[in-house]
Design a protein around this motif. Structure first.
Motif, short mmCIF file in Angstrom:
data_model
loop_
_atom_site.label_atom_id
_atom_site.label_comp_id
_atom_site.label_asym_id
_atom_site.label_seq_id
_atom_site.Cartn_x
_atom_site.Cartn_y
_atom_site.Cartn_z
N GLY A 241 -27.96 64.18 -18.14
CA GLY A 241 -28.26 63.20 -17.12
C GLY A 241 -28.66 61.89 -17.76
N ALA A 242 -28.89 60.91 -16.93
CA ALA A 242 -29.20 59.58 -17.43
C ALA A 242 -30.61 59.13 -17.06
N ARG A 243 -31.24 59.83 -16.14
CA ARG A 243 -32.53 59.39 -15.65
C ARG A 243 -33.52 60.54 -15.72
N ASP B 94 -28.63 62.58 -12.68
CA ASP B 94 -27.48 61.74 -13.04
C ASP B 94 -27.84 60.28 -12.83
N GLU B 95 -27.05 59.39 -13.40
CA GLU B 95 -27.25 57.95 -13.23
C GLU B 95 -27.16 57.61 -11.75
N GLU B 96 -27.93 56.60 -11.34
CA GLU B 96 -27.89 56.15 -9.93
C GLU B 96 -26.59 55.47 -9.64
#
Length: 133
Positions: free
Chosen positions: A25-27, A131-133
């Protein structure tokens, strides 16, 4: 996004959590310790571990929801229990399952002498990966 929960061969498989969670994920979301108070700041279930656990996990769910996270985004929870006794496990599990269902993030359960408020029996914090927004 689905995190991969792993229980390695050679380590006893726990009933209530996973030994390893692999997250992509990114966040990252870090949730502070959630305690057994309602929206008005009133203690829920004085002296009742089951009620306090349900409220603490419900508050964790509200905190996650506030930033667009869901229980299945959680990779690790910390459970802090005042004056821990083994018989508390089943009561704590009721609150946990109410939030997480069958999903089993990693966790640590730590018995402590007391929490921030002497009437708190439990506090729960979490780390989630989204995941990224």
């Amino acid at each position: 996004m689905t995190h991969l929960c792993v229980n390695p061969v050679g380590i006893d498989t726990p009933k209530t959590y996973s030994h390893v969670v692999v997250a992509k994920g990114a966040r990252m979301v870090f949730v502070a310790g959630q305690y057994p108070e309602d929206a008005d700041g009133k203690l829920v279930g004085p002296g009742d571990m089951a009620e306090q656990a349900r409220q603490a996990f419900a508050n964790l769910g509200l905190a996650l929801n506030a930033v667009g996270a869901r229980p299945e985004h959680v990779t690790k929870i910390g459970i802090y229990v005042a004056n821990y006794k083994r018989e508390f496990l089943e009561l704590i599990e009721q609150g946990r399952v109410a939030l997480f269902g069958e999903y089993k993030p990693t966790d640590v359960l730590v018995g402590v002498a007391s929490l921030a408020n002497p009437d708190y029996l439990i506090e729960v914090d979490a780390i989630a990966v989204l995941d990224e927004e």
